[in-house]
Design an enzyme around this catalytic site. Structure first.
Site, PDB file in Angstrom:
ATOM      1  N   GLY A  11       3.022  12.470   4.066  1.00 55.90           N
ATOM      2  CA  GLY A  11       2.498  13.157   2.887  1.00 55.90           C
ATOM      3  C   GLY A  11       1.126  12.641   2.488  1.00 55.90           C
ATOM      4  N   PHE A  12       0.641  13.151   1.370  1.00 56.46           N
ATOM      5  CA  PHE A  12      -0.687  12.794   0.870  1.00 56.46           C
ATOM      6  C   PHE A  12      -0.799  11.272   0.674  1.00 56.46           C
ATOM      7  CE2 PHE A  12      -2.919  12.683  -3.529  1.00 56.46           C
ATOM      8  CZ  PHE A  12      -4.115  12.224  -2.978  1.00 56.46           C
ATOM      9  N   ILE A  13      -0.014  10.730  -0.214  1.00 49.75           N
ATOM     10  CA  ILE A  13      -0.165   9.302  -0.527  1.00 49.75           C
ATOM     11  C   ILE A  13       0.436   8.445   0.595  1.00 49.75           C
ATOM     12  CG2 ILE A  13       0.320   7.503  -2.241  1.00 49.75           C
ATOM     13  CD1 ILE A  13       0.552   9.766  -4.353  1.00 49.75           C
ATOM     14  N   TYR A 153      11.557  17.683 -12.274  1.00 49.45           N
ATOM     15  CA  TYR A 153      10.860  16.658 -11.471  1.00 49.45           C
ATOM     16  C   TYR A 153      10.793  15.335 -12.229  1.00 49.45           C
ATOM     17  CZ  TYR A 153       6.933  14.074  -9.491  1.00 49.45           C
ATOM     18  OH  TYR A 153       6.138  13.076  -8.978  1.00 49.45           O
ATOM     19  N   LYS A 157      12.832  11.766 -11.392  1.00 51.89           N
ATOM     20  CA  LYS A 157      12.112  10.513 -11.142  1.00 51.89           C
ATOM     21  C   LYS A 157      12.560   9.456 -12.147  1.00 51.89           C
ATOM     22  CE  LYS A 157       9.419  11.024  -7.602  1.00 51.89           C
ATOM     23  NZ  LYS A 157       9.246  10.038  -6.519  1.00 51.89           N
TER      24      LYS A 157
END
Ligand code: NAD
Length: 324
Positions: A11-13, A153, A157
């Protein structure tokens, strides 16, 4: 040098974290299922550099797959788990709350249990500013109440954060919960503001602005986030700690659009749409704790970060035109 298990490595991070760990000589096992939330081909491209390295191994699969995760822990014996895999879309989570609960909460419980069983030394969990919910007193501090997230979301989390605490309480597993504030930069997810607005302006499409443009976000450049994650991996922070990673500055949505317009040298055609359910009016991180415990200091101002994003966009335009 450490053996690090990175979930969400494509993914991005996760792909930036993987590249940085490999670059400094750590050994990384990355897990990713190339989830279709956005183009898996983009994720494969993000991982290209890592796949050529001798100190990297990819486990392609789902973090909910217990036999696969058990085998991964047992074969690799990670010292550190950096748990970044998640479904991460605020709006998408409203459509798919059960999926978000499975991936973000249930899989985190499995990874925590395996981390205890295989005597992991540190568990770093990627959490989010979304746990704070809608509030207008800024900056957000780690000890503020987080019982009213505005989206599934944020709720999932927060649920995972609470599980992290309980696993620390029961088993003394050392855990760092990092709350990231709107991360941007090269490889950013196509659904996020900087990426989406850049694409819309370049394609001559209307820029979809939710609300009147006054909502504020603490935009944090990817390299600053990665510095914070590395410090969380490397430093002895004791048993259980929650740390914001942001910049302590909120930028209004319409000002973000202006920065992108200036960087591109193009004007946006703005299409104003109603506020989206699940969105919050403002996010802004207190970073006092990150400074004190991690030596964290964000360095990249928004204008420079957007410039670097746009440069990356043009370098990868063919791929992005095809996949977004
Ligand atoms: P991303 O979607 O680019 O990365 C998540 C990765 O997890 C993807 O590669 C995806 O394929 C993988 N994944 C999803 N479900 C999986 C599963 N069941 N099994 C294995 N892999 C799975 O998102 P990102 O923006 O890089 O976010 C990384 C983490 O940081 C997430 O936990 C997210 O909640 C958190 N975070 C991100 C931001 C941000 O601004 N980008 C802000 C706050 C928190």
């Amino acid at each position: 040098m450490a053996r690090v298990l990175v979930t969400g490595c494509a993914g991005f991070i996760g792909s930036h974290l993987t590249d940085t760990l490999l670059g400094r000589g750590d050994t990384v096992v990355g897990v990713d299922n190339f989830d279709p939330f956005y183009s898996p081909r983009l994720k494969r491209a993000f991982l290209e550099g890592a796949l050529g390295k001798g100190n990297f191994m990819l486990v392609e699969g789902d973090i909910l797959d217990e036999p696969l995760m058990r085998r991964t822990f047992s074969d690799f014996r990670p010292e550190v788990v950096a748990h970044l895999a998640a479904r991460a879309g605020v709006r998408d989570s409203i459509e798919n709350p059960e999926l978000y609960t499975r991936v973000n909460v249930e899989a985190t419980a499995l990874l925590l249990r395996l981390s205890v069983e295989f005597e992991v030394k540190k568990f770093v969990f990627a959490s989010t500013s979304a746990v704070y919910g809608a509030r207008d007193s800024i900056p957000f501090r780690e000890d503020d109440p987080c019982e009213t997230p505005a989206s599934p979301y944020g709720a999932t989390k927060r649920g995972a954060e609470v599980l992290c605490y309980t696993f620390h309480h029961l088993y003394k597993l050392p855990i760092v919960v990092l709350r990231f504030f709107t991360v941007y930069g090269p490889r950013q997810r196509p659904d996020m503001a900087v990426h989406k607005f850049t694409r819309q302006i370049l394609r001559g499409q209307p820029v979809t602005m939710y609300g009147d443009g006054s909502s504020g976000r603490d935009y944090t450049y990817i390299d600053d986030i990665i510095e914070g994650v590395l410090a969380a991996i490397d430093r002895d922070l004791g048993g259980f700690v929650v740390i914001n990673l942001g910049t302590d500055r909120a930028t209004r949505l319409r000002d973000l659009i202006s920065v992108i317009e200036e960087t591109l040298g193009m004007r946006a055609k703005i299409q104003q749409l109603p506020d989206q359910p699940g969105d919050v009016p403002i996010t802004c991180a207190s970073i006092e704790r990150a400074r004190r415990l991690l030596g964290y200091e964000p360095k990249v101002p928004l204008e420079e970060g957007v410039r670097r994003f746009v440069e990356w966009y043009f370098e990868n335009k063919e791929l992005l035109d095809r996949e977004t």
